[in-house]
Design a protein around this motif. Structure first.
Motif, PDB file in Angstrom:
ATOM      1  N   LEU A  77       0.186  -1.247   0.052  1.00 16.66           N
ATOM      2  CA  LEU A  77       0.018  -0.362  -0.047  1.00 16.66           C
ATOM      3  C   LEU A  77       0.568   1.499  -0.249  1.00 16.66           C
ATOM      4  CD1 LEU A  77      -3.391   0.951   0.193  1.00 16.66           C
ATOM      5  CD2 LEU A  77      -2.362   0.793   2.653  1.00 16.66           C
ATOM      6  N   VAL A  78       2.254   1.388   0.442  1.00 13.01           N
ATOM      7  CA  VAL A  78       2.461   2.483   1.126  1.00 13.01           C
ATOM      8  C   VAL A  78       3.434   3.142  -0.443  1.00 13.01           C
ATOM      9  CG1 VAL A  78       4.950   3.797   1.778  1.00 13.01           C
ATOM     10  CG2 VAL A  78       3.294   2.151   3.428  1.00 13.01           C
ATOM     11  N   ASN A  79       3.694   1.944  -1.170  1.00 12.64           N
ATOM     12  CA  ASN A  79       4.149   2.419  -2.684  1.00 12.64           C
ATOM     13  C   ASN A  79       3.294   2.836  -3.466  1.00 12.64           C
ATOM     14  OD1 ASN A  79       6.776   1.717  -2.154  1.00 12.64           O
ATOM     15  ND2 ASN A  79       6.625   0.093  -1.978  1.00 12.64           N
ATOM     16  N   PHE A  80       2.028   1.735  -3.166  1.00 14.04           N
ATOM     17  CA  PHE A  80       0.467   1.893  -4.550  1.00 14.04           C
ATOM     18  C   PHE A  80      -0.073   4.124  -3.901  1.00 14.04           C
ATOM     19  CE2 PHE A  80      -4.035   2.313  -4.507  1.00 14.04           C
ATOM     20  CZ  PHE A  80      -3.536   1.825  -6.279  1.00 14.04           C
ATOM     21  N   ILE A  81       0.772   3.969  -2.603  1.00 15.59           N
ATOM     22  CA  ILE A  81      -0.307   5.217  -2.758  1.00 15.59           C
ATOM     23  C   ILE A  81       1.034   6.303  -3.626  1.00 15.59           C
ATOM     24  CG2 ILE A  81      -0.172   7.309  -0.641  1.00 15.59           C
ATOM     25  CD1 ILE A  81      -1.162   4.660   1.206  1.00 15.59           C
ATOM     26  N   LYS A  82       2.062   6.479  -3.197  1.00 15.22           N
ATOM     27  CA  LYS A  82       3.175   6.988  -3.453  1.00 15.22           C
ATOM     28  C   LYS A  82       3.111   6.614  -5.649  1.00 15.22           C
ATOM     29  CE  LYS A  82       6.831   6.183  -1.171  1.00 15.22           C
ATOM     30  NZ  LYS A  82       8.775   5.421  -0.385  1.00 15.22           N
ATOM     31  N   SER A  83       2.646   5.751  -5.637  1.00 11.54           N
ATOM     32  CA  SER A  83       2.553   5.712  -7.476  1.00 11.54           C
ATOM     33  C   SER A  83       1.268   6.594  -7.426  1.00 11.54           C
ATOM     34  CB  SER A  83       2.013   4.257  -8.107  1.00 11.54           C
ATOM     35  OG  SER A  83       3.239   3.299  -7.769  1.00 11.54           O
ATOM     36  N   ILE A  84       0.448   6.493  -7.052  1.00  7.50           N
ATOM     37  CA  ILE A  84      -0.794   7.224  -6.866  1.00  7.50           C
ATOM     38  C   ILE A  84      -0.354   9.208  -7.278  1.00  7.50           C
ATOM     39  CG2 ILE A  84      -3.210   7.847  -6.510  1.00  7.50           C
ATOM     40  CD1 ILE A  84      -3.629   5.252  -7.727  1.00  7.50           C
ATOM     41  N   GLN A  85       0.507   8.678  -6.119  1.00  6.35           N
ATOM     42  CA  GLN A  85       0.488  11.101  -6.332  1.00  6.35           C
ATOM     43  C   GLN A  85       1.003  11.197  -7.499  1.00  6.35           C
ATOM     44  OE1 GLN A  85      -1.267  12.126  -4.298  1.00  6.35           O
ATOM     45  NE2 GLN A  85      -2.692  11.033  -3.425  1.00  6.35           N
ATOM     46  N   ALA A  86       2.113   9.647  -7.951  1.00  6.12           N
ATOM     47  CA  ALA A  86       3.194  10.801  -8.428  1.00  6.12           C
ATOM     48  C   ALA A  86       2.490  10.847 -10.006  1.00  6.12           C
ATOM     49  CB  ALA A  86       4.066   9.349  -8.775  1.00  6.12           C
ATOM     50  N   PHE A  87       2.006   9.443 -10.349  1.00  2.00           N
ATOM     51  CA  PHE A  87       0.761   9.491 -11.626  1.00  2.00           C
ATOM     52  C   PHE A  87      -1.117  10.247 -11.437  1.00  2.00           C
ATOM     53  CE2 PHE A  87       3.495   5.531 -11.607  1.00  2.00           C
ATOM     54  CZ  PHE A  87       4.039   5.692 -12.513  1.00  2.00           C
ATOM     55  N   ARG A  88      -1.114  10.720 -10.656  1.00  2.00           N
ATOM     56  CA  ARG A  88      -2.537  11.046 -10.934  1.00  2.00           C
ATOM     57  C   ARG A  88      -3.184  12.014 -11.656  1.00  2.00           C
ATOM     58  NH1 ARG A  88      -6.045  11.296  -5.960  1.00  2.00           N
ATOM     59  NH2 ARG A  88      -7.923  11.663  -7.737  1.00  2.00           N
ATOM     60  N   ASN A  89      -1.999  13.121 -11.613  1.00  2.00           N
ATOM     61  CA  ASN A  89      -1.768  14.599 -12.288  1.00  2.00           C
ATOM     62  C   ASN A  89      -1.820  14.236 -13.920  1.00  2.00           C
ATOM     63  OD1 ASN A  89      -2.722  15.800 -10.444  1.00  2.00           O
ATOM     64  ND2 ASN A  89      -0.513  16.031  -9.801  1.00  2.00           N
ATOM     65  N   ALA A  90      -2.820  13.875 -14.591  1.00  2.00           N
ATOM     66  CA  ALA A  90      -3.030  13.414 -16.559  1.00  2.00           C
ATOM     67  C   ALA A  90      -3.962  14.752 -17.193  1.00  2.00           C
ATOM     68  CB  ALA A  90      -3.139  12.251 -16.321  1.00  2.00           C
ATOM     69  N   ASP A  91      -3.682  14.876 -18.516  1.00  2.00           N
ATOM     70  CA  ASP A  91      -4.120  15.615 -19.122  1.00  2.00           C
ATOM     71  C   ASP A  91      -5.911  15.265 -18.823  1.00  2.00           C
ATOM     72  OD1 ASP A  91      -4.609  17.401 -21.419  1.00  2.00           O
ATOM     73  OD2 ASP A  91      -5.834  15.396 -22.134  1.00  2.00           O
ATOM     74  N   GLU A  92      -6.186  16.225 -18.374  1.00  2.00           N
ATOM     75  CA  GLU A  92      -8.085  16.226 -18.386  1.00  2.00           C
ATOM     76  C   GLU A  92      -8.768  15.684 -19.866  1.00  2.00           C
ATOM     77  OE1 GLU A  92      -9.866  20.039 -16.455  1.00  2.00           O
ATOM     78  OE2 GLU A  92      -9.142  20.580 -15.467  1.00  2.00           O
ATOM     79  N   GLY A  93      -8.854  16.278 -20.214  1.00  2.00           N
ATOM     80  CA  GLY A  93      -8.670  15.172 -21.682  1.00  2.00           C
ATOM     81  C   GLY A  93      -8.641  13.326 -21.220  1.00  2.00           C
ATOM     82  N   LEU A  94      -7.956  13.116 -21.184  1.00  2.00           N
ATOM     83  CA  LEU A  94      -7.785  11.785 -21.137  1.00  2.00           C
ATOM     84  C   LEU A  94      -8.015  10.973 -19.549  1.00  2.00           C
ATOM     85  CD1 LEU A  94      -5.289   9.177 -21.996  1.00  2.00           C
ATOM     86  CD2 LEU A  94      -3.913   9.646 -20.440  1.00  2.00           C
ATOM     87  N   VAL A  95      -8.385  11.536 -18.336  1.00  2.00           N
ATOM     88  CA  VAL A  95      -9.180  11.437 -17.661  1.00  2.00           C
ATOM     89  C   VAL A  95      -9.922  11.262 -17.980  1.00  2.00           C
ATOM     90  CG1 VAL A  95      -9.282  11.764 -15.217  1.00  2.00           C
ATOM     91  CG2 VAL A  95      -6.931  12.740 -16.181  1.00  2.00           C
ATOM     92  N   THR A  96     -10.707  12.307 -18.134  1.00  2.00           N
ATOM     93  CA  THR A  96     -12.125  12.338 -18.900  1.00  2.00           C
ATOM     94  C   THR A  96     -12.855  11.086 -19.611  1.00  2.00           C
ATOM     95  OG1 THR A  96     -12.698  14.602 -18.177  1.00  2.00           O
ATOM     96  CG2 THR A  96     -14.462  13.466 -19.514  1.00  2.00           C
TER      97      THR A  96
END
Length: 388
Positions: A77-96
């Motif tokens: 989980l600790v590494n999972f949380i780090k990865s989420i924070q590292a990757f989550r900000n992406a192009d809004e169009g891609l996210v949507t």
């Protein structure tokens, strides 16, 4: 009207009906549920398998759908949380676009309602146009006491953007929410309608942190530059520490529960709290490569529901897939019980059991056909098909 006959119909509120027949109108409203000795007027479509109500997914994060296959499995989980924070900000169009695709995937997998966790407003348009019912949990993070009011005010602002869609403010997890922020959410929950969904005991490090202020979360706070000098070891597990901080006015969903033990379960029975459990087994395997001791929770008097978590931690958004994983590990848990968890129990938690969750005349619960069974047992070949 349409009528469907299957090997079994699971109304959920009543015993399964062998060779049962379900009749619905053009809007999916249940007209009748009967056996083959009392057929309705008109043609009946013959099917093989189980007919049951549409599934309720009580825990998802559709705004993380763009992270599918991006995060290393079994890394904790600790590494999972780090990865989420590292990757989550992406192009809004891609996210949507990924949110839209996830919504369609859930629809095609027979899901009719979703308890969805959000940290932004990006899912609002998709939810507004969706065929699914959504309740959005506006999630709060903030372990520093001095930031509690600012974080809560931001959550109120995001909540106002989601309205009039069903929505509420919720804490993320014991290790990411300060006592001060918990108290603000409790005060808000005590004064009106505010359904709660909180991540609970996903890994042993969470309990280690609360008991002894040791383990992987120490390094996680250092990684994010968070000063935790204010936090004192509680000498008890995280769940036991936060239960007094939760409202007793609202239904509370505790999600994952991977490292919840019998002492924790007995502890919460001493408190006047409306506790529901949600299991997301495929995500537990993806992140920690272990499952909760689900057998401990059965017959304890609590409502049990099922969730998929997000595509960041799962290969698919499918409640039948979660049922399959549970039954493979815990074969004593019957398909009938799993269908109950995945239908009426979820509908009851979300407060939509007057419309969803059971095959009762007058309701519009959706109709699913489960095929590829071995008798009534779920197999690797089992599939779900939406009938209505």
């Amino acid at each position: 009207m349409k009528s469907f006959r299957a090997d079994y119909v699971f109304p959920v509120y009543a015993d399964p009906i062998k060779n049962g027949i379900v009749t619905v109108d053009d809007h999916g409203k249940i007209i009748s549920v009967t056996d083959h000795n009392n057929p309705p007027d008109g043609p009946v479509e013959q099917l093989s398998g189980i007919i049951c109500p549409g599934f309720i997914n009580t825990h998802c994060h559709v705004e993380l759908s763009h992270l599918k296959d991006k995060i290393t499995p079994h890394d904790g989980l600790v590494n999972f949380i780090k990865s989420i924070q590292a990757f989550r900000n992406a192009d809004e169009g891609l996210v949507t676009a990924a949110i839209q695709k996830a919504d369609e995937e859930m629809y095609n997998n027979g899901i009719v309602a979703v308890g969805d966790v959000s940290n932004s407003n990006l899912s609002i348009p998709v939810k507004a146009a969706s065929k699914l019912y959504y309740h959005t949990f506006v999630e709060t993070f903030g372990f520093l006491p001095q930031n509690a009011e600012t974080i809560f005010d931001k959550a109120l602002q995001l909540l106002s953007e989601f309205k009039p869609q069903p929505c509420s403010i919720t804490p993320h997890a014991p290790y990411s929410v300060s006592k001060e922020l918990f108290k603000l959410i409790k005060k808000h929950s005590d004064s009106g309608s505010n359904l709660i969904s909180i991540h609970n005991q996903e890994c042993e490090d969470e309990n280690k942190f609360y008991r002894y202020k040791l383990g992987g979360f120490i390094e996680l706070y250092e990684h994010f530059g968070i000063d935790i000098s204010h936090f004192k070891p509680q000498a008890r597990n995280s769940l036991q520490s936060i239960i007094p901080l939760l409202t007793n006015k609202q239904q509370v969903l505790l999600v994952h529960n991977t490292c919840t033990n019998l002492k924790d379960i007995y502890f919460i029975k001493r408190f006047d709290r409306k506790i529901n459990w949600c299991f997301c087994p495929n995500a537990n395997l993806y992140i920690e490569n272990r499952l909760p001791k689900i057998q401990l929770f059965i017959d304890q008097g609590f409502n049990i529901t099922l969730g998929t978590d997000s595509l960041a931690s799962n290969n698919r958004l499918c409640i039948l897939s979660e049922m399959r994983t549970i039954q493979k590990k815990f074969p004593a848990i019957s398909t009938a019980k799993l269908i109950e968890w995945g239908t009426i129990n979820g509908a009851s938690f979300l407060g939509i059991d007057d419309e969803k969750g059971t095959l009762e005349p007058g309701k519009t619960p959706g109709l699913n056909l489960i095929t590829g069974l071995d008798g009534l047992e779920i197999t690797p070949e089992s599939k779900v098909r939406r009938l209505v």
